[in-house]
Each structure stands twice: as structure tokens, then as C-alpha cells.
Scaffold this active site. Structure first.
Site, PDB file in Angstrom:
ATOM      1  N   ASP A 264       0.866  -1.175   0.000  1.00 53.56           N
ATOM      2  CA  ASP A 264       0.000   0.000   0.000  1.00 53.56           C
ATOM      3  C   ASP A 264       0.911   1.235   0.000  1.00 53.56           C
ATOM      4  OD1 ASP A 264      -2.152   1.686  -0.064  1.00 53.56           O
ATOM      5  OD2 ASP A 264      -3.194   0.817   1.655  1.00 53.56           O
TER       6      ASP A 264
HETATM    7  C1  BGC Z   1      -5.013   3.340   0.054  1.00 51.20           C
HETATM    8  C2  BGC Z   1      -5.200   2.290  -1.010  1.00 51.20           C
HETATM    9  C3  BGC Z   1      -5.095   2.922  -2.378  1.00 51.20           C
HETATM   10  C4  BGC Z   1      -3.753   3.605  -2.483  1.00 51.20           C
HETATM   11  C5  BGC Z   1      -3.505   4.220  -3.829  1.00 51.20           C
HETATM   12  C6  BGC Z   1      -3.783   4.178  -0.180  1.00 51.20           C
HETATM   13  O1  BGC Z   1      -3.754   5.272   0.674  1.00 51.20           O
HETATM   14  O2  BGC Z   1      -4.944   2.702   1.309  1.00 51.20           O
HETATM   15  O3  BGC Z   1      -6.444   1.664  -0.869  1.00 51.20           O
HETATM   16  O4  BGC Z   1      -5.259   1.956  -3.374  1.00 51.20           O
HETATM   17  O5  BGC Z   1      -3.685   4.625  -1.499  1.00 51.20           O
HETATM   18  O6  BGC Z   1      -4.226   5.358  -4.054  1.00 51.20           O
END
Ligand code: BGC
Length: 702
Positions: A264
Site C-alpha cells: 500500500d
Molecule cells: C489506500 C489504497 C489505495 C492507495 C492508492 C492508499 O492510501 O490505502 O487503498 O489503493 O492509497 O491510491
């Protein structure tokens, strides 16, 4: 060895260490300076997300031209390995569908599949080939803002939606240019964050992890999901992004996942803040060795992996394996053959008439009718209807969280939607201000109150400590109800709110979630009876915030609430039961359940369970018939009920249908006291039911 593996080996043989590490790196690129990075082969993917609040903004849209320009630079690199463009396409791209939690309320996997099929077509038209969806986190605590992004509290329902979402995004052949590689996230346990506070730790026992939190991911892997995202959280003391047992032994070893794992956002670098890594180099080594192949945005892989290799902290084979997995998905996605996106597609494939129509269909199927005293709905025989509340002029507020590409101007506004469907002769008055609404209410025959949460109040890190309606809304409802006219309450929200007092004051209640671009039109159709509501709750609806975490498939305890004795599990200031149970929802007709039949009183491999469902009302309607079981005695305590099947059926007035479920032995398997997975012989209860607290009950033995 198949063709793709040959091509990967060939490429791996030619790649320098720097180029290999480049494939593991997913930066965000702003403007031209980034192009050099791409020409040097130093990025495997680009994330098209800009700004910390990427989920809430509309200002940085993706376009085919923009992606093509970046792709051209990547193809100019020495080996010309194309980029995979990733973006969060969570509930539609430009055509915004109801939030995933609402989609779950449809209990209709085919609906979820089509939504994501359309989302894939639209997103791929602007160059995106990879989405960070579906979110498969089981959420038992409505304070957690991201409950909106998933499919609710039940592992069976979430698993069915997981498969449907993966099919919708990827299709049978993800190399088709209008498909997206899907990403099952956030692996795993992220929804169990303590106190509902996003990013916090969770302690989950192994049986609960195996039986509740992991099944949706397993279902996504079985459905062929291309990628998995490791979560932010610290699970049982091991940050998910450093958890080798879960990312490698379980995901790949037990389940045979052969795609790649992406971290993530910055979660590789964050291993330092978690306190399991000395520095970024150590963090990168831990994540890679755990099985995280691509580093989303932190940059730690790119900065430190070469040094780590020279210091012997990681091996060349580990780097090669991560590169191999990423290239495998790139080959499967067909981007070596078709690296560019035809810019003409955007005008053909985005926001089509069919997509909009389907968005309306989806909104119709996801709204849940919670109360309907004296058949107040659908609205008939009222001449002057006052429509009031903070959502009267809502447009983009109907989208919900994570809608980077939705545009307010595309939304059919509520007032227009109501005007379009109200029968002629009905006067509609609109009032967004409480004082105006109160003044008018005296002259109205019925009041529709539109209340709820702004999308910014749900989604990533939008947690609440109070599940009540936002400040002022309950007071408004109370004042309007005091006037004595029939009140229909419509709640827009990204989570199940504790609306006990509001519900008590209204004669009818529709839970509309954040219903998307056509939500207003669908709502108007339901209110005026052009469509009937058919959603069912995919989460337990709390009475009070203090009930969280709240879920139906809990353990019985040694003192279950079977009578009103003083030492039974309870609160002294409220009931333990939810306001509305999981699976609950009404419609404009009524169904009866009768004549439960089991093909045998002993299961040998499988059992047929059926019941007769009859529409005893005066109009056609859709019922979600649910199958539950309970394992009465186990080597570990077993949930009081578990969903094992559901069917949506539509019956004409007076029509009866026998609804049949096949329950298999593997449906009764669980993580046993010795840690193994399987069934245990003994007695089981089974129900065919309209929700988790009712139904016809039978019993069988295994
Ligand atoms: C979130 C994810 C997301 C990623 C990309 C993160 O802050 O937890 O769910 O896919 O950002 O935008």
C-alpha cells in the site's frame, strides 16, 4: 514452460540489476522530469493519483494522451518494457456507481460484475490498465471510514462479491484492451483496526483470520485476481507489509497465487515507523523477503535494494522472482502487444447511455427499505410533497468516497429527478434550509427528509467516534416530525449509522447509501413506486455507537441472551441486538416462508435444503432468500449463525416458488482446535430466512 514464462526468462537474462529494481518501483510522476526515469527503465508502473486526498478530488484526471506520452518514454528505455498504469477505480470511473458497501446490499454478484465491467471499459479508455480494487476487508466496526469501500461484514457475501468484482474487471481474458487487472486489497485484517481508527493495529486470532478475514482473498485468488495489495496495519505484531507467513506461505504456498503483490501507499517505508526496521534499507529488505514485489510510492526499493543485495540482506533470486511476477502480469495484460491507448475511445466508451442506465439499475437494487408503516411508500394520494434536508441540492455528494473521475455536472440532481417521475398533479416543494422547511411543512401532505453523511465523512481515514447523524440533523428530523405530517426519511451514508431515534420519528425509512450518478433518479422511482426497493443490509445496523464492533456471526458465549436474567451478556443502557439485522430489508410486497425441507436428516457430502417462498402482497417483488447454518458443538466455539447461500428471486403477486440450496460438507468446514481446516461430525441447525434473525429452522447431522 509456456510462452509467457519463456519471454520472461529471456527478458530477465538481458536485464541489468538497475532495470530489475526499476520494475519493482511504482512512483507517482508529475510532469516532464519523470520522463527520464522512465527512459532509464526505472519504473514498472505509474500510479495515476495525485495529492494526499486523491480519493476526494476531481482535479487530476487521467487521459489516454497523458498515459501514452509516459508509455512512449518507457518504450524508449533499453529493453522497452511497457508501464502498467494503476489508478483507484473503486465504484466506477466517470459513471459513478453506488459505493461498494451499497453494491453488497444488492446481494447480486451479477450486478457487481457488470458494474466493474463498465468501470474497466471506462478506465481503460483513458489509459488505465490496473485498478486497486476490489477492497475485500471484512468490516465489523462502522466507525472505520473505509467500511464504505468494501462489501460488509460477512465472509460468504464478501467472497461472492470478490469473485464477481474480479470477473468484472478482468473478464476471461485480461489482455483485452478494455479490461483492468484487479487488485485484492488490503491483505489482510485491515478492517479490524482497533477503535475503527484507520491504520491502527489489530489482534486477530488464527481461527478468526482463517475463517473470517482470509476467505474473500482466497476467493479472489481462485477467481484469478492478478494482484494483491499488502495492508498498512500491524497485525498481531507483524506489519502486513512485512508478513512473510501471510504473503508467501499462505497466499502463494497454500493458495497458489502467481500474480504480484504491491505494497500500500508508502507502506514499505513505513516499516521504519512501525518499529520493525532500522531504516529504509532494512524496511525494503523485510518487505521484499516477505513477498511484496512492488513498492507503491515509498521509493525504498529503488533507493536501497542494490545496496541490500551487495550487503547480502537479500538475494538475486528474490529480486528476480519479484520481477518475474510483475512481468507475468504485464504479459497477461497484453501491454507488450498493445502498450498504447486509442485516445478516440474516451468519447465512445465513457458515460454511455447504457452505463448510465445500469448505474440507475444498480442504485435501485442497492437501496434498503427499513421501515414502511401503513404502506406510506410508495407515495400515493399526496398532492403537496415537501422535500427537505441537507441533501436537497446534492450532486457529487451522492457519489461517496473514492471518485476521482466522477463529475458533479454529470449527476441527475434530486429536484430534477423528482420532477421527472412525480405523477402529474403532484406539487413538489424543495427546501434545503431548516427554517424554510419548517414553514412549508404545515402546508404539505407528506414530507421527504433527505439526510446523511457527506462523502468526506467516509472513506480512507474518515473515521467517526459517533455513529449518529451529523450534527443538527436529528434536531431537524425531530422538529419536522413534530408537525404531524407523514415523514419519509432517506439516509445517504457510507456506513451503517446509528439512527435509532430518527427511525422512531419517521413512518418510512430508506437507506440509500451513497448511490452514485443516477442515485437521485433511482430514489425518485422508488419513492413514487416506479421501482420497488430490493436491497438487504450487508452489515448489522447499530442502535448505538457503543455496540461497535457489531456483527451477526458472533460466538454464543456462555451466557447467551436467551432470557432476561441479570447475568446475561447485555448493556444496561441499550439492547444488544442491532437496530436492523444483517440481511434485513423490506419491499412493497410481502413474502411468507413455509415448508422447509431437507433432502435427508444426515449429510453425506451434500444436502439439499429448500423452502416455499410466496408473494402474499399485491404487487411483484424481489426477495433475497438466505441460507444460514449453525454448528452446534465444535472443538472451538462456533458462530451463532453463518450465511452459506442466498438467492434473489422475483415473484408476481400470489406466486410461490420452492427455493433450493445445496449445502456441501466443505461449507461446514472451519479452523479446528488443532489448527487444521475441516468439518467435525455432529448436529447442525439450518435456516432458510429473510434475514439473520428469522427464518424456518431445521436440523441435520453430519
Ligand atoms: C489506500 C489504497 C489505495 C492507495 C492508492 C492508499 O492510501 O490505502 O487503498 O489503493 O492509497 O491510491
Amino acid at each position: 514452460m509456456n510462452h509467457i514464462e519463456d519471454r520472461i526468462n529471456h527478458l530477465l537474462g538481458q536485464m541489468t540489476l538497475e532495470e530489475k529494481i526499476g520494475q519493482l518501483n511504482q512512483p507517482m510522476i508529475h510532469g516532464l522530469p519523470g520522463l527520464d526515469l522512465l527512459r532509464q527503465g526505472q519504473a514498472g508502473s505509474i500510479i495515476n493519483a495525485f495529492g494526499a486526498l486523491s480519493g476526494q478530488g476531481f482535479d487530476h484526471l487521467s487521459s489516454a494522451e497523458q498515459c501514452n506520452a509516459l508509455q512512449r518514454a518507457a518504450l524508449e528505455s533499453r529493453l522497452g518494457i511497457p508501464l502498467l498504469f494503476g489508478r483507484d477505480i473503486i465504484h466506477g470511473q466517470r459513471t459513478v456507481f453506488p459505493i461498494p458497501l451499497a453494491q453488497a446490499a444488492s446481494f447480486n454478484p451479477a450486478l457487481v460484475e457488470t458494474i466493474n465491467r463498465i468501470a474497466a471499459r471506462e478506465a481503460s479508455a483513458v489509459g488505465i490498465r490496473w485498478t486497486f480494487a476490489p477492497m475485500l476487508d471484512i468490516a465489523r466496526d462502522a466507525r472505520w471510514g473505509r467500511i464504505a469501500e468494501g462489501y460488509g461484514e460477512d465472509p460468504y457475501l464478501v467472497s461472492r462479491m470478490a469473485e464477481a468484482a474480479v470477473r468484472g474487471f478482468q473478464g476471461d481474458d485480461v489482455s483485452q484492451p478494455d479490461r483492468l487487472v484487479a487488485c485484492a486489497k488490503h491483505y489482510v485484517g485491515y478492517g479490524a483496526a482497533e477503535g475503527g481508527r484507520d491504520y491502527e493495529q489489530a489482534e486477530i486470532s488464527e481461527p478468526t483470520l482463517r475463517d473470517v478475514y482470509l476467505p474473500p482473498f482466497r476467493a479472489a485468488v481462485a477467481a484469478g485476481v492478478g494482484t494483491v495489495m499488502s495492508a498498512f496495519l500491524d497485525l498481531n505484531g507483524v506489519p502486513a507489509t512485512a508478513n512473510r507467513r501471510l504473503l508467501t506461505d499462505v497466499l502463494r504456498g497454500e493458495w497458489g497465487f502467481d500474480g504480484f503483490v504491491v505494497s500500500d501507499w508508502e507502506s514499505v517505508g513505513e516499516l521504519v515507523q512501525h518499529g520493525v526496521a532500522e531504516d529504509r534499507a532494512h524496511a525494503a529488505a523485510l518487505a521484499l523477503r516477505a513477498g511484496v514485489d512492488m513498492d507503491m510510492v515509498s521509493g525504498a526499493y529503488q533507493e536501497t535494494l542494490a545496496g541490500n543485495l551487495h550487503r547480502g540482506l537479500i538475494s538475486r533470486a528474490e529480486i528476480d522472482e519479484a520481477v518475474r511476477r510483475i512481468l507475468r502480469i504485464k504479459f497477461r495484460a497484453g501491454i507488450f502487444e498493445r502498450p498504447f491507448t486509442d485516445p478516440e475511445r474516451a468519447s465512445r466508451d465513457i458515460l454511455t447511455h447504457d452505463a448510465r442506465a445500469f448505474a440507475r439499475q444498480a442504485a435501485r437494487e442497492t437501496m434498503v427499505l427499513l421501515k414502511n408503516e401503513h404502506h406510506l411508500l410508495p407515495l400515493r394520494d399526496f398532492r403537496r410533497i415537501l422535500i427537505a434536508g441537507p441533501f436537497v441540492h446534492a450532486t457529487a455528494e451522492l457519489f461517496g468516497t473514492w471518485t476521482m473521475d466522477g463529475r458533479a455536472e454529470d449527476v441527475t440532481p434530486l429536484d430534477r429527478a423528482f420532477q421527472d417521475v412525480a405523477p402529474s398533479g403532484v406539487e413538489l416543494w424543495f427546501a434545503a434550509a431548516p427554517d424554510l422547511a419548517l414553514a412549508r411543512a404545515h402546508y404539505a401532505d407528506a414530507i421527504v427528509l433527505l439526510v446523511g453523511e457527506h462523502p468526506a465523512r467516509s472513506g480512507e481515514n474518515a473515521n467517526v467516534s459517533d455513529l449518529g447523524l451529523p450534527p443538527g440533523q436529528l434536531e431537524w428530523i425531530t422538529a419536522m416530525a413534530a408537525i404531524g405530517k407523514p415523514v419519509v426519511l432517506v439516509v445517504f451514508a457510507g456506513r451503517p449509522l446509528a439512527i435509532t431515534r430518527a427511525v422512531a420519528q419517521a413512518q418510512a425509512v430508506i437507506y440509500a447509501w451513497h448511490p452514485g450518478i443516477e442515485g437521485a433518479a433511482a430514489l425518485a422511482e422508488i419513492l413514487f413506486g416506479l421501482a420497488a426497493p430490493s436491497g438487504r443490509l450487508p452489515v448489522s445496523m447499530p442502535r448505538a455507537t457503543g455496540q461497535a464492533p457489531l456483527y451477526y456471526n458472533r460466538k454464543p458465549s456462555g451466557r447467551p441472551l436467551i432470557d432476561d436474567g441479570p447475568f446475561r451478556t447485555r448493556y444496561v443502557d441499550t439492547l444488544t441486538a442491532p437496530l436492523f439485522p444483517f440481511g434485513y430489508g423490506l419491499t412493497y410486497t410481502r413474502f411468507t416462508y413455509s415448508d422447509l425441507r431437507l433432502s435427508s436428516s444426515r449429510m453425506r457430502g451434500a444436502l439439499e435444503v429448500s423452502a416455499l417462498i410466496t408473494n402474499v402482497g399485491e404487487q411483484a417483488g424481489t426477495e433475497v432468500v438466505q441460507l444460514y447454518v449453525r454448528d452446534l458443538v465444535g472443538s472451538l466455539t462456533r458462530p451463532v449463525r453463518e450465511l452459506k447461500g442466498f438467492q434473489r428471486i422475483t415473484l408476481q403477486p400470489g406466486e410461490a416458488r420452492r427455493v433450493m440450496f445445496t449445502l456441501r460438507e466443505e461449507d461446514l468446514a472451519f479452523t479446528r482446535a488443532d489448527g487444521s481446516w475441516g468439518t467435525e461430525p455432529g448436529r447442525f441447525k439450518v435456516w432458510i430466512a429473510p434475514h439473520c434473525e428469522a427464518g424456518l429452522e431445521g436440523e441435520f447431522e453430519l
